[in-house]
Design an enzyme around this catalytic site. Structure first.
Site, mmCIF file in Angstrom:
data_model
loop_
_atom_site.group_PDB
_atom_site.id
_atom_site.type_symbol
_atom_site.label_atom_id
_atom_site.label_comp_id
_atom_site.label_asym_id
_atom_site.label_seq_id
_atom_site.Cartn_x
_atom_site.Cartn_y
_atom_site.Cartn_z
ATOM 1 N N SER A 42 0.828 -1.199 0.000
ATOM 2 C CA SER A 42 0.000 0.000 0.000
ATOM 3 C C SER A 42 0.866 1.253 0.000
ATOM 4 C CB SER A 42 -0.923 -0.009 1.220
ATOM 5 O OG SER A 42 -1.701 1.167 1.281
ATOM 6 N N HIS A 113 -9.080 15.308 11.879
ATOM 7 C CA HIS A 113 -7.818 14.655 11.560
ATOM 8 C C HIS A 113 -6.667 15.363 12.263
ATOM 9 C CE1 HIS A 113 -9.033 12.406 7.624
ATOM 10 N NE2 HIS A 113 -9.995 12.379 8.536
ATOM 11 N N GLU A 132 -1.194 9.429 12.207
ATOM 12 C CA GLU A 132 -2.442 10.110 11.876
ATOM 13 C C GLU A 132 -3.536 9.624 12.821
ATOM 14 O OE1 GLU A 132 -4.722 11.095 7.803
ATOM 15 O OE2 GLU A 132 -5.017 9.050 8.512
#
Length: 227
Positions: A42, A113, A132
């Site tokens: 990914s 976020h 994150e």
């Protein structure tokens, strides 16, 4: 490994808050916590899509969501409370904050976020690792999960009719959040009004025959002591 350890570090702080609220407060703002570590495949796919050179330092500097944590809360106000608690730690440095709750994305996406940095102490060095953190309500999380599945099914080429319905569903989820938080506040307010404290000594003395009852009790205790 460093990203995995960074997730463990931040997750430990979230889990401590979760346990504390569960046992010592009347309301736990945390409903669910999850984490994910991007796979090498990914990471490489995202690097290629962004035109990032296949170099470890370049990837480390450009792709900042390799380590991710998601905290699902009960109400909108809880998302900001959790944010303040997590960022209050001395070893969590906020690099960036994107508030998609107050300023939703065009498709209706809402979430808070945070890009934070936390030190990971290895055996021979300390490295600062980005993590994150996504903080959202149950309704926001439900909508985002279904929206992601729809985009995946249509290969990101979603018909305009469905896009309109997705945006309307986001507004519906937001109205649900607003309504549920209002109801929660009203219920808590009613509970505070109905809550009564136990009577103290001065209150007991105001009751009929209180003085006689207390005197009789004192005489009984004193007689037993003398025996």
């Amino acid at each position: 490994m460093s990203y995995k350890f960074a997730i463990d570090t931040v997750m430990a702080k979230v889990n401590i808050l979760n346990e504390e609220f569960r046992y010592t407060h009347d309301h736990n703002p945390i409903e669910h916590v999850s984490s994910r570590l991007k796979t090498p495949a990914s990471i490489m796919e995202k690097a290629q899509r962004r035109g990032v050179p296949f170099d470890l330092n370049a990837i480390r500097g450009a792709i900042l969501d390799i380590a991710g944590i998601r905290v699902t809360c009960s109400f909108v106000s809880d998302t900001y409370s959790i944010r303040d608690m997590l960022t209050g730690h001395e070893d969590i440095k906020v690099m960036e904050e994107r508030d998609y709750i107050r300023s939703p994305k065009p498709n209706g996406y809402r979430s808070l976020h945070l890009l934070v940095e936390t030190p990971v102490r290895m055996s021979d060095r300390t490295v600062d690792v980005p993590v994150e953190i996504q903080i959202r309500t149950i309704a926001m999380d439900f909508w985002a999960s279904l929206e992601h599945k729809i985009y995946y099914k249509y290969g990101k080429s979603v018909p305009e009719r469905l896009l309109d319905e997705i945006r309307e569903a986001a507004e519906t989820a937001n109205r649900l959040d607003v309504t549920m938080e209002r109801l929660h506040g009203e219920v808590r307010e009613q509970g505070d009004r109905a809550r009564t404290t136990l009577p103290g000594p001065e209150d007991l003395r105001k009751l009929p025959l209180a003085e006689e009852l207390l005197r009789a009790l004192a005489d009984r205790v004193n007689s037993e002591r003398s025996d």
